[in-house]
Design a protein around this motif. Structure first.
Motif, PDB file in Angstrom:
ATOM      1  N   GLU A  17     -19.715  10.036  -3.516  1.00 39.48           N
ATOM      2  CA  GLU A  17     -18.677   9.031  -3.311  1.00 39.48           C
ATOM      3  C   GLU A  17     -19.106   8.074  -2.190  1.00 39.48           C
ATOM      4  N   TRP A  18     -18.628   6.834  -2.294  1.00 46.16           N
ATOM      5  CA  TRP A  18     -19.042   5.771  -1.395  1.00 46.16           C
ATOM      6  C   TRP A  18     -17.855   4.924  -0.975  1.00 46.16           C
ATOM      7  N   HIS A  19     -17.999   4.241   0.156  1.00 44.02           N
ATOM      8  CA  HIS A  19     -17.059   3.217   0.584  1.00 44.02           C
ATOM      9  C   HIS A  19     -17.794   1.885   0.688  1.00 44.02           C
ATOM     10  N   PHE A  20     -17.115   0.856   0.249  1.00 45.39           N
ATOM     11  CA  PHE A  20     -17.517  -0.526   0.487  1.00 45.39           C
ATOM     12  C   PHE A  20     -16.415  -1.111   1.364  1.00 45.39           C
ATOM     13  N   HIS A  21     -16.766  -1.642   2.537  1.00 46.19           N
ATOM     14  CA  HIS A  21     -15.787  -2.289   3.409  1.00 46.19           C
ATOM     15  C   HIS A  21     -16.050  -3.790   3.378  1.00 46.19           C
ATOM     16  N   LEU A  38     -11.507 -11.581  -3.987  1.00 45.79           N
ATOM     17  CA  LEU A  38     -12.504 -10.594  -4.411  1.00 45.79           C
ATOM     18  C   LEU A  38     -11.826  -9.265  -4.726  1.00 45.79           C
ATOM     19  N   ARG A  39     -10.875  -8.866  -3.908  1.00 39.25           N
ATOM     20  CA  ARG A  39     -10.121  -7.629  -4.148  1.00 39.25           C
ATOM     21  C   ARG A  39      -9.387  -7.690  -5.483  1.00 39.25           C
ATOM     22  N   ASP A  40      -8.704  -8.804  -5.751  1.00 36.01           N
ATOM     23  CA  ASP A  40      -7.990  -8.953  -7.020  1.00 36.01           C
ATOM     24  C   ASP A  40      -8.955  -8.915  -8.205  1.00 36.01           C
ATOM     25  N   ALA A  41     -10.128  -9.521  -8.049  1.00 40.25           N
ATOM     26  CA  ALA A  41     -11.126  -9.500  -9.120  1.00 40.25           C
ATOM     27  C   ALA A  41     -11.595  -8.069  -9.393  1.00 40.25           C
ATOM     28  N   VAL A  42     -11.837  -7.299  -8.326  1.00 43.54           N
ATOM     29  CA  VAL A  42     -12.247  -5.901  -8.481  1.00 43.54           C
ATOM     30  C   VAL A  42     -11.154  -5.111  -9.203  1.00 43.54           C
ATOM     31  N   LEU A  43      -9.902  -5.349  -8.825  1.00 41.60           N
ATOM     32  CA  LEU A  43      -8.790  -4.643  -9.476  1.00 41.60           C
ATOM     33  C   LEU A  43      -8.690  -4.996 -10.961  1.00 41.60           C
ATOM     34  N   ARG A  44      -8.848  -6.270 -11.293  1.00 44.28           N
ATOM     35  CA  ARG A  44      -8.814  -6.676 -12.712  1.00 44.28           C
ATOM     36  C   ARG A  44      -9.963  -6.041 -13.492  1.00 44.28           C
ATOM     37  N   LEU A  45     -11.154  -6.064 -12.901  1.00 43.90           N
ATOM     38  CA  LEU A  45     -12.322  -5.501 -13.587  1.00 43.90           C
ATOM     39  C   LEU A  45     -12.191  -3.989 -13.756  1.00 43.90           C
ATOM     40  N   ALA A  53     -13.433   1.570  -9.286  1.00 40.08           N
ATOM     41  CA  ALA A  53     -13.439   1.188  -7.873  1.00 40.08           C
ATOM     42  C   ALA A  53     -11.981   1.135  -7.445  1.00 40.08           C
ATOM     43  N   VAL A  54     -11.664   1.766  -6.327  1.00 37.50           N
ATOM     44  CA  VAL A  54     -10.277   1.846  -5.874  1.00 37.50           C
ATOM     45  C   VAL A  54     -10.141   1.221  -4.491  1.00 37.50           C
ATOM     46  N   PRO A  55      -9.705  -0.048  -4.447  1.00 40.47           N
ATOM     47  CA  PRO A  55      -9.412  -0.627  -3.139  1.00 40.47           C
ATOM     48  C   PRO A  55      -8.195   0.077  -2.538  1.00 40.47           C
ATOM     49  N   LEU A  56      -8.294   0.372  -1.266  1.00 39.70           N
ATOM     50  CA  LEU A  56      -7.152   0.919  -0.547  1.00 39.70           C
ATOM     51  C   LEU A  56      -6.052  -0.138  -0.559  1.00 39.70           C
ATOM     52  N   TRP A  57      -4.805   0.275  -0.685  1.00 42.79           N
ATOM     53  CA  TRP A  57      -3.698  -0.692  -0.767  1.00 42.79           C
ATOM     54  C   TRP A  57      -3.585  -1.540   0.494  1.00 42.79           C
ATOM     55  N   ARG A  58      -3.976  -0.971   1.627  1.00 40.74           N
ATOM     56  CA  ARG A  58      -3.834  -1.660   2.912  1.00 40.74           C
ATOM     57  C   ARG A  58      -5.005  -2.614   3.149  1.00 40.74           C
ATOM     58  N   VAL A  59      -4.677  -3.831   3.531  1.00 48.56           N
ATOM     59  CA  VAL A  59      -5.672  -4.799   4.005  1.00 48.56           C
ATOM     60  C   VAL A  59      -5.465  -4.910   5.506  1.00 48.56           C
ATOM     61  N   ASN A  60      -6.486  -4.598   6.276  1.00 46.31           N
ATOM     62  CA  ASN A  60      -6.394  -4.600   7.736  1.00 46.31           C
ATOM     63  C   ASN A  60      -6.554  -6.027   8.254  1.00 46.31           C
ATOM     64  N   LEU A  61      -5.516  -6.536   8.869  1.00 44.20           N
ATOM     65  CA  LEU A  61      -5.541  -7.903   9.383  1.00 44.20           C
ATOM     66  C   LEU A  61      -6.050  -7.983  10.810  1.00 44.20           C
ATOM     67  N   ALA A  62      -6.454  -6.847  11.362  1.00 46.38           N
ATOM     68  CA  ALA A  62      -7.000  -6.774  12.716  1.00 46.38           C
ATOM     69  C   ALA A  62      -8.029  -5.644  12.729  1.00 46.38           C
ATOM     70  N   PRO A  63      -8.848  -5.582  13.759  1.00 49.29           N
ATOM     71  CA  PRO A  63      -9.800  -4.466  13.851  1.00 49.29           C
ATOM     72  C   PRO A  63      -9.066  -3.128  13.763  1.00 49.29           C
ATOM     73  N   ILE A  64      -9.688  -2.166  13.081  1.00 51.55           N
ATOM     74  CA  ILE A  64      -9.119  -0.824  12.957  1.00 51.55           C
ATOM     75  C   ILE A  64     -10.270   0.169  12.833  1.00 51.55           C
ATOM     76  N   GLU A  73     -11.064  -1.428   2.368  1.00 51.53           N
ATOM     77  CA  GLU A  73     -12.066  -0.513   1.834  1.00 51.53           C
ATOM     78  C   GLU A  73     -11.906  -0.394   0.327  1.00 51.53           C
ATOM     79  N   ILE A  74     -13.039  -0.198  -0.314  1.00 50.45           N
ATOM     80  CA  ILE A  74     -13.072   0.107  -1.746  1.00 50.45           C
ATOM     81  C   ILE A  74     -13.794   1.436  -1.890  1.00 50.45           C
ATOM     82  N   TRP A  75     -13.105   2.436  -2.463  1.00 55.45           N
ATOM     83  CA  TRP A  75     -13.720   3.729  -2.754  1.00 55.45           C
ATOM     84  C   TRP A  75     -14.393   3.617  -4.112  1.00 55.45           C
ATOM     85  N   CYS A  76     -15.550   4.264  -4.231  1.00 51.66           N
ATOM     86  CA  CYS A  76     -16.297   4.214  -5.480  1.00 51.66           C
ATOM     87  C   CYS A  76     -17.018   5.543  -5.696  1.00 51.66           C
TER      88      CYS A  76
END
Length: 184
Positions: A17-21, A38-45, A53-64, A73-76
């Protein structure tokens, strides 16, 4: 230290398993919108069957965590890694993407087992640790570490390798395996 060549050891340590950030400067509206597109495109594909590929529902708007800017993050699972990697390489635009494996050694995964598509960012590795087990994500998909698919036996892997070596004998550009490593 030499890389391992024992087939059993290599197969047991294979990453499943992998993460793409996906990184964006959170105060740059253009980058933020590009990241969301890009996230929406990944979800459609994913929906259409291009890959898992599973993008995490949360989009971090600040450093975390270790991530110094806005990100998500996208889990793959390994079963879709090449397809997702290829898609992000070709379609990330100006965004940077951190790629890392999922093992029980989070710090090593982010620090020395990582790769970047695009420019790299400095990470805050002090927040990462080691866990007792590999963190399973989305086991309901039965992919990656949760896969229930039968694996090729060691004997089948050795036959496959020997067949590849025989097939490549006539290919002058293909490197040949050292004789002491060929499993006949």
């Amino acid at each position: 230290m030499s890389p391992p060549i024992d087939l059993q050891e290599v197969l047991e340590s294979e990453i499943k398993e992998w993460h793409f950030h996906i990184y964006f400067h959170q105060k740059n509206e253009q980058e933020h919108q590009a990241a969301l597109q890009l996230r929406d495109a990944v979800l459609r594909l994913r929906r259409d069957g291009a890959f898992v590929a599973v993008p995490l529902w949360r989009v971090n708007l600040a450093p975390i965590g270790p991530h110094p800017v806005g990100s998500y993050e996208i889990w793959c699972p390994s079963e879709s890694f090449a397809s997702v990697f290829s898609y992000l390489c070709m379609n990330r635009g100006d965004l940077s993407v951190l790629v890392h494996p999922l093992t029980k050694e989070e710090r090593k995964d982010h620090e020395v087992r990582n790769a970047w598509i695009g420019p790299s960012f400095p990470l805050d590795l002090s927040v990462l640790s080691e866990s007792e087990t590999v963190p399973l994500q989305y086991p309901s998909l039965k992919l990656g570490y949760s896969s229930e698919s039968p694996q090729l036996s060691l004997e089948a892997r050795k036959r496959l390798g020997a067949n590849v070596e025989r097939t490549l004998e006539g290919e002058k550009e293909a490197a040949k395996a050292p004789l002491d490593l060929i499993m006949l």
